[in-house]
Design an enzyme around this catalytic site. Structure first.
Site: not given
Ligand code: F6P
Length: 412
Positions: A263, A215-216, A222, A288, A357
């Site tokens: 990222r 993962r980045h 974040n 992502e 991601h």
């Molecule tokens: O790091 C954050 C992230 O990559 C967001 O860009 C993305 O929407 C989310 O995590 C995905 O995780 P979850 O589905 O748990 O919200």
């Protein structure tokens, strides 16, 4: 008929994945103790030193000299394959285009003492072909040409092959394979073939020797718990990327696949710098999850300003689709395509890496490791560890591994 021997004849235009499939078959069959050897016409041609075979005219079916040389190379390999099978070899793989019916008739006539299986590799996905051709023209064969000239030369070579291309149809035993998705499109087996069940299984399975799913590193988003966007790495994120670079410096990773976001590319850069020859290949399939109207918001803001979104997602996270965006459920097709693309482009490489991601990596992981749908959006994807995935026919392994001392880079 010589018992328990088989000739596999690869068929297909250039850059359709024939050699990757041939070498995968060879490795797996050898592991089973079946003596297998590949006879590759291209390798033989490239060894004929004084010959310029990079010019497209060499492949023009009207060019007597070029055709003559190529037929001679094909005959040499047919003879070598025959010798191999007469001397204890079990499976000989003829790896060449073999797109004309005449060529295939010659092979069948000369190797009539052996069972024959023709495997045609088909992939007409423009984008993947282009990427795969880019890889081909980086070969030493094209070194004297500039990129544009090499590209044009290779495309003309393909066009010449297209003029004599006859898809498999009359052969006694054949498989027509979608070589990107490992799907059998057509199958005609008219007699019992040795090793066929095993081979068929190998042809349709995804195989990855070592996939590092990273993962980045930490981003400014974040830190604020914000989702989506295109935020760059923080100093700590850069530190994580450097630590990854150092960790992987003793592994040969020729291709690092990323998303198109800053990222992931910034995380891949230090890894690439520590490699001798490596390329970063951004694929938008690995971008992502698109959170639509919620892009760039924090989870807290979503909860306060759009409680219905927050609640609905909590109820069924896998199937929930963000307004004007995506959900895990709708990402599946593009993620699968990204994986296929990465595997196809990396050929039979021993090590490949994807820097993705959180949601993307969950989907990639669940592609290789079965998880119930409702559990996929909760798979643990930290930034200070990576998944090491091995998924071959004989081995499945998923390990979550650290790449740096805990204190230096661990995320909260
Ligand atoms: O790091 C954050 C992230 O990559 C967001 O860009 C993305 O929407 C989310 O995590 C995905 O995780 P979850 O589905 O748990 O919200």
């Amino acid at each position: 008929m010589k018992e328990n021997t088989l000739v596999i004849v690869m068929v297909g235009l250039p850059a359709r994945g024939k050699s990757t499939i041939a070498s995968r078959l060879k490795e797996d069959l050898r592991r089973d103790g079946i003596r297998t050897r590949i006879f590759n016409n291209g390798d033989l041609r490239r060894r004929l030193k004084r010959l310029d075979t990079s010019s497209p005219e060499f492949y023009d079916p009207q060019n007597r000299e070029g055709t003559g040389i190529r037929e001679k190379i094909a005959l040499t390999n047919i003879r070598r394959a025959e010798r191999f099978l007469r001397n204890g070899g079990r499976i000989a793989i003829l790896d060449a285009t073999n797109v004309s019916r005449n060529r295939r008739k010659t092979i069948a006539a000369l190797l009539k003492d052996f069972a024959l299986l023709f495997v045609e590799c088909i992939n007409e996905d423009r984008e993947i072909l282009e990427a795969s051709i880019e890889r081909k023209i980086a070969l030493p064969e094209f070194a004297p040409m500039g990129r544009a000239e090499a590209l044009e030369s290779f495309l003309r070579r393909i066009a010449y092959y297209e003029t004599i291309y006859a898809p498999l149809s009359e052969e006694r035993n054949f498989v027509r394979l979608d070589s990107l998705y490992n799907r059998i499109l057509e199958e005609e087996i008219s007699e019992p073939l040795p090793y066929y069940d095993r081979l068929r299984d190998l042809l349709v399975s995804d195989s990855v020797k070592n996939l590092y799913l990273v993962r980045h590193g930490e981003t400014f988003f974040n830190l604020e718990d914000r989702i989506g966007g295109d935020s760059p790495l923080t100093p700590r994120g850069r530190e994580q990327a450097e630590a990854l670079g150092a960790f992987f410096s003793n592994k040969r990773i020729p291709m690092i696949f990323t998303s198109t976001k800053k990222r992931t590319i910034q995380t891949a850069e230090p890894i690439m710098r520590r490699q001798e020859h490596a390329a970063i290949i951004p694929l938008r399939e690995f971008d992502e999850i698109d959170s639509g109207d919620c892009e760039c918001m924090s989870y807290g803001e979503i909860r306060n300003r759009m409680p219905e979104v927050y609640e609905a997602r909590k109820r069924d996270k896998f199937n929930y689709v963000y307004p004007n965006g995506e959900g895990y459920v709708t990402m599946k097709t593009r993620i699968d395509r990204g994986i296929k693309k990465a595997l196809y482009l990396s050929g039979n490489a021993d090590h490949i890496m994807i820097v993705g991601h959180r949601a993307v990596n969950r989907m990639i992981l669940s592609h290789f490791l079965y998880r119930r749908q409702e559990d996929v959006p909760y798979i643990y994807i930290p930034q200070h560890k990576f998944y090491h995935i091995v998924a071959t026919q004989d081995r499945k392994q998923f390990r979550l591994r650290s790449f740096a001392p805990r204190k230096a880079v661990e995320m909260p």
